[in-house]
Write a protein that holds these residues in place. Structure first.
Motif, PDB file in Angstrom:
ATOM      1  N   VAL A  83       0.835  -1.206   0.000  1.00  0.00           N
ATOM      2  CA  VAL A  83       0.000   0.000   0.000  1.00  0.00           C
ATOM      3  C   VAL A  83       0.870   1.258   0.000  1.00  0.00           C
ATOM      4  O   VAL A  83       0.588   2.217  -0.717  1.00  0.00           O
ATOM      5  N   GLY A  84       1.940   1.266   0.805  1.00  0.00           N
ATOM      6  CA  GLY A  84       2.832   2.418   0.819  1.00  0.00           C
ATOM      7  C   GLY A  84       3.475   2.662  -0.533  1.00  0.00           C
ATOM      8  O   GLY A  84       3.541   3.804  -1.010  1.00  0.00           O
ATOM      9  N   ALA A  85       3.950   1.588  -1.182  1.00  0.00           N
ATOM     10  CA  ALA A  85       4.547   1.728  -2.505  1.00  0.00           C
ATOM     11  C   ALA A  85       3.522   2.219  -3.517  1.00  0.00           C
ATOM     12  O   ALA A  85       3.817   3.085  -4.359  1.00  0.00           O
ATOM     13  N   ALA A  86       2.305   1.700  -3.448  1.00  0.00           N
ATOM     14  CA  ALA A  86       1.266   2.089  -4.402  1.00  0.00           C
ATOM     15  C   ALA A  86       0.891   3.561  -4.253  1.00  0.00           C
ATOM     16  O   ALA A  86       0.784   4.294  -5.256  1.00  0.00           O
ATOM     17  N   LEU A  87       0.683   4.022  -3.032  1.00  0.00           N
ATOM     18  CA  LEU A  87       0.292   5.409  -2.821  1.00  0.00           C
ATOM     19  C   LEU A  87       1.413   6.377  -3.199  1.00  0.00           C
ATOM     20  O   LEU A  87       1.163   7.452  -3.767  1.00  0.00           O
ATOM     21  N   ALA A  88       2.659   5.997  -2.899  1.00  0.00           N
ATOM     22  CA  ALA A  88       3.788   6.859  -3.270  1.00  0.00           C
ATOM     23  C   ALA A  88       3.932   6.951  -4.780  1.00  0.00           C
ATOM     24  O   ALA A  88       4.166   8.035  -5.338  1.00  0.00           O
ATOM     25  N   LEU A  89       3.798   5.815  -5.473  1.00  0.00           N
ATOM     26  CA  LEU A  89       3.867   5.820  -6.933  1.00  0.00           C
ATOM     27  C   LEU A  89       2.727   6.643  -7.533  1.00  0.00           C
ATOM     28  O   LEU A  89       2.933   7.397  -8.490  1.00  0.00           O
ATOM     29  N   ALA A  90       1.535   6.485  -6.977  1.00  0.00           N
ATOM     30  CA  ALA A  90       0.394   7.252  -7.475  1.00  0.00           C
ATOM     31  C   ALA A  90       0.630   8.748  -7.290  1.00  0.00           C
ATOM     32  O   ALA A  90       0.344   9.552  -8.192  1.00  0.00           O
ATOM     33  N   GLY A  91       1.175   9.143  -6.137  1.00  0.00           N
ATOM     34  CA  GLY A  91       1.451  10.557  -5.905  1.00  0.00           C
ATOM     35  C   GLY A  91       2.487  11.103  -6.858  1.00  0.00           C
ATOM     36  O   GLY A  91       2.324  12.198  -7.417  1.00  0.00           O
ATOM     37  N   ALA A  92       3.583  10.356  -7.084  1.00  0.00           N
ATOM     38  CA  ALA A  92       4.618  10.816  -8.007  1.00  0.00           C
ATOM     39  C   ALA A  92       4.074  10.942  -9.427  1.00  0.00           C
ATOM     40  O   ALA A  92       4.399  11.893 -10.143  1.00  0.00           O
ATOM     41  N   SER A  93       3.238   9.997  -9.842  1.00  0.00           N
ATOM     42  CA  SER A  93       2.663  10.051 -11.190  1.00  0.00           C
ATOM     43  C   SER A  93       1.709  11.222 -11.337  1.00  0.00           C
ATOM     44  O   SER A  93       1.719  11.929 -12.351  1.00  0.00           O
ATOM     45  N   LEU A  94       0.872  11.451 -10.318  1.00  0.00           N
ATOM     46  CA  LEU A  94      -0.057  12.576 -10.382  1.00  0.00           C
ATOM     47  C   LEU A  94       0.676  13.910 -10.411  1.00  0.00           C
ATOM     48  O   LEU A  94       0.283  14.835 -11.134  1.00  0.00           O
ATOM     49  N   HIS A 291      12.362  10.419 -13.795  1.00  0.00           N
ATOM     50  CA  HIS A 291      11.367   9.480 -13.286  1.00  0.00           C
ATOM     51  C   HIS A 291      11.781   8.027 -13.477  1.00  0.00           C
ATOM     52  O   HIS A 291      11.213   7.141 -12.829  1.00  0.00           O
ATOM     53  N   ARG A 292      12.724   7.749 -14.345  1.00  0.00           N
ATOM     54  CA  ARG A 292      13.205   6.374 -14.484  1.00  0.00           C
ATOM     55  C   ARG A 292      13.899   5.906 -13.208  1.00  0.00           C
ATOM     56  O   ARG A 292      13.929   4.714 -12.908  1.00  0.00           O
ATOM     57  N   TRP A 293      14.472   6.844 -12.465  1.00  0.00           N
ATOM     58  CA  TRP A 293      15.044   6.553 -11.152  1.00  0.00           C
ATOM     59  C   TRP A 293      14.072   6.917 -10.034  1.00  0.00           C
ATOM     60  O   TRP A 293      14.005   6.233  -9.013  1.00  0.00           O
ATOM     61  N   LEU A 294      13.339   7.997 -10.231  1.00  0.00           N
ATOM     62  CA  LEU A 294      12.480   8.506  -9.165  1.00  0.00           C
ATOM     63  C   LEU A 294      11.381   7.524  -8.800  1.00  0.00           C
ATOM     64  O   LEU A 294      11.091   7.314  -7.609  1.00  0.00           O
ATOM     65  N   LEU A 295      10.736   6.910  -9.795  1.00  0.00           N
ATOM     66  CA  LEU A 295       9.605   6.038  -9.502  1.00  0.00           C
ATOM     67  C   LEU A 295      10.009   4.798  -8.697  1.00  0.00           C
ATOM     68  O   LEU A 295       9.348   4.482  -7.694  1.00  0.00           O
ATOM     69  N   PRO A 296      11.067   4.062  -9.068  1.00  0.00           N
ATOM     70  CA  PRO A 296      11.457   2.925  -8.211  1.00  0.00           C
ATOM     71  C   PRO A 296      11.863   3.348  -6.797  1.00  0.00           C
ATOM     72  O   PRO A 296      11.495   2.682  -5.816  1.00  0.00           O
ATOM     73  N   PHE A 297      12.605   4.449  -6.704  1.00  0.00           N
ATOM     74  CA  PHE A 297      13.019   4.929  -5.392  1.00  0.00           C
ATOM     75  C   PHE A 297      11.812   5.366  -4.567  1.00  0.00           C
ATOM     76  O   PHE A 297      11.749   5.141  -3.350  1.00  0.00           O
ATOM     77  N   THR A 298      10.841   5.978  -5.235  1.00  0.00           N
ATOM     78  CA  THR A 298       9.612   6.385  -4.558  1.00  0.00           C
ATOM     79  C   THR A 298       8.843   5.172  -4.029  1.00  0.00           C
ATOM     80  O   THR A 298       8.309   5.210  -2.916  1.00  0.00           O
ATOM     81  N   ALA A 299       8.776   4.112  -4.821  1.00  0.00           N
ATOM     82  CA  ALA A 299       8.052   2.916  -4.397  1.00  0.00           C
ATOM     83  C   ALA A 299       8.689   2.305  -3.146  1.00  0.00           C
ATOM     84  O   ALA A 299       7.993   1.965  -2.176  1.00  0.00           O
ATOM     85  N   VAL A 300      10.022   2.179  -3.146  1.00  0.00           N
ATOM     86  CA  VAL A 300      10.707   1.604  -1.989  1.00  0.00           C
ATOM     87  C   VAL A 300      10.542   2.509  -0.766  1.00  0.00           C
ATOM     88  O   VAL A 300      10.268   2.035   0.345  1.00  0.00           O
ATOM     89  N   SER A 301      10.678   3.822  -0.962  1.00  0.00           N
ATOM     90  CA  SER A 301      10.575   4.757   0.156  1.00  0.00           C
ATOM     91  C   SER A 301       9.147   4.814   0.695  1.00  0.00           C
ATOM     92  O   SER A 301       8.935   4.925   1.914  1.00  0.00           O
ATOM     93  N   GLY A 302       8.152   4.753  -0.196  1.00  0.00           N
ATOM     94  CA  GLY A 302       6.772   4.739   0.263  1.00  0.00           C
ATOM     95  C   GLY A 302       6.458   3.505   1.087  1.00  0.00           C
ATOM     96  O   GLY A 302       5.762   3.582   2.113  1.00  0.00           O
ATOM     97  N   ALA A 303       6.978   2.356   0.659  1.00  0.00           N
ATOM     98  CA  ALA A 303       6.802   1.135   1.445  1.00  0.00           C
ATOM     99  C   ALA A 303       7.443   1.283   2.819  1.00  0.00           C
ATOM    100  O   ALA A 303       6.859   0.893   3.844  1.00  0.00           O
ATOM    101  N   ALA A 304       8.640   1.866   2.856  1.00  0.00           N
ATOM    102  CA  ALA A 304       9.330   2.053   4.138  1.00  0.00           C
ATOM    103  C   ALA A 304       8.552   2.993   5.051  1.00  0.00           C
ATOM    104  O   ALA A 304       8.442   2.750   6.263  1.00  0.00           O
TER     105      ALA A 304
END
Length: 348
Positions: A83-94, A291-304
């Motif tokens: 859920v953390g990874a999903a919400l962080a990815l959604a926020g970065a994309s929006l 975003h090629r780096w930002l999105l994966p890093f965002t997913a891991v950080s959101g999960a954390a």
């Protein structure tokens, strides 16, 4: 004598990027932190367990109370990560799609719209199929985002970041008030949704995770596939189109990925706010705006972040718990104010 004025040289864009080694280092740090938080999530709770108990529980031993606690906490930890990874990815994309630094599924009312449609479907139509509930949440998220954008576009200047944030905050409050109004007279379902309405990962099961996982994977893959297009959008619509980017298609596809992530996350864990706002901003400071780096890093950080919020919620009120939605709100509200004051809600 004619004086020739020379224009100062433009800054080298390569110098503005983070070196790949720095990005890999930060990504490795994020993975290590997430791993440590997962261990803490399994170890801490109403009953603390030892390292030996953790290994015993992971090996399938449930003979003791401590080992059984480890096994029970595993799906909760995995759900918080997803859920953390999903919400962080959604926020970065929006934020990339709207070029709005205040874009967040909760602030823009997307999570609230998904929650309202789910509760209405269950209360009025008796929906119980988990796949139908997630599909309904995704539709509610899409409808809420369209409504907020339409309201924020009214008046002079169109859909500015501040107008979208205000329209989203007002809509979110209205959606969640309607959720409460639907639940209050229905004693049979109010207990079921009492903690879900706040946003939490308690009561996670492998079955619930298995239902939501395909939706989360599809939404994440869609967002990752649009990473290069998101970089082009950051240059402005005209320049992106001049570089051969189909601006409308990139926006629509990226938006669909964010809506799927938000809808599935809300259906399984409730409307959790501010994760999609906090994490992308911090990650940009560390790994840059690619975003090629930002999105994966965002997913891991959101999960954390969400795993950490869950651990803190379990520790500060033992033997009771504070739901993760409360913890993220306590962190995110001051962060939201800081962004508004620091950036004066400029476009990204």
């Amino acid at each position: 004598m004619t004086v020739t004025q020379t224009r100062p040289p433009l800054p080298d864009t390569a110098s503005l990027r983070r070196p790949a080694a720095v990005r890999l280092a930060w990504l490795a740090v994020a993975v290590v932190v997430l791993s440590a938080l997962c261990v803490a999530s399994v170890a801490f709770g109403v009953r603390e367990v030892s390292i030996d108990d953790i290994f015993a529980g992971l090996s399938g031993d449930t003979s003791g109370v401590a080992e059984a606690a480890v096994v029970a906490r595993l799906p909760r930890t995995v759900l918080a990560m997803l859920v953390g990874a999903a919400l962080a990815l959604a926020g970065a994309s929006l934020q990339a799609v709207t070029r709005n630094p205040l874009a967040d599924p909760a602030i823009l009312g997307i999570s609230g719209g998904a929650a309202l449609v789910v509760v209405a479907g269950i209360a009025f139509f008796g929906l119980s199929d988990p796949y139908a509930i997630i599909a309904l949440a995704t539709a509610g998220a899409a409808g809420a985002s369209a409504f907020v954008y339409a309201v924020g576009s009214l008046g002079r200047g169109g859909a500015t970041p501040l107008k979208l944030a205000l329209a989203g905050a007002a809509s979110s409050a209205a959606f969640l008030s309607l959720v409460t109004a639907i639940l209050l007279p229905r004693i049979d379902i109010v207990e079921r949704f009492r903690f879900w309405q706040i946003g939490g990962v308690g009561g996670a099961t492998w079955d619930r995770i298995g239902v939501a996982l395909p939706f989360l994977v599809v939404g994440a893959l869609v967002c990752f596939a649009c990473a290069r297009g998101m970089n082009s959008l950051a240059l402005g619509d005209d320049l992106a189109a001049g570089l051969g980017q189909n601006v409308a298609r990139t926006r629509v596809i990226s938006f669909v990925g964010a809506v799927i992530l938000c809808g599935a996350a809300t259906a399984i864990a409730g409307p959790i706010g501010f994760v999609g706002l906090i994490v992308p901003h911090i990650c940009r400071l560390l790994v840059g705006t690619d975003h090629r780096w930002l999105l994966p890093f965002t997913a891991v950080s959101g999960a954390a972040l969400l795993v950490a919020a869950d651990v803190v919620g379990r520790l500060i009120a033992r033997p009771d718990e504070v739901e993760v939605g409360v913890i993220t709100a306590l962190i995110g509200a001051p962060f939201f104010i800081w962004i508004v004051r620091r950036q004066k809600v400029r476009e990204l």
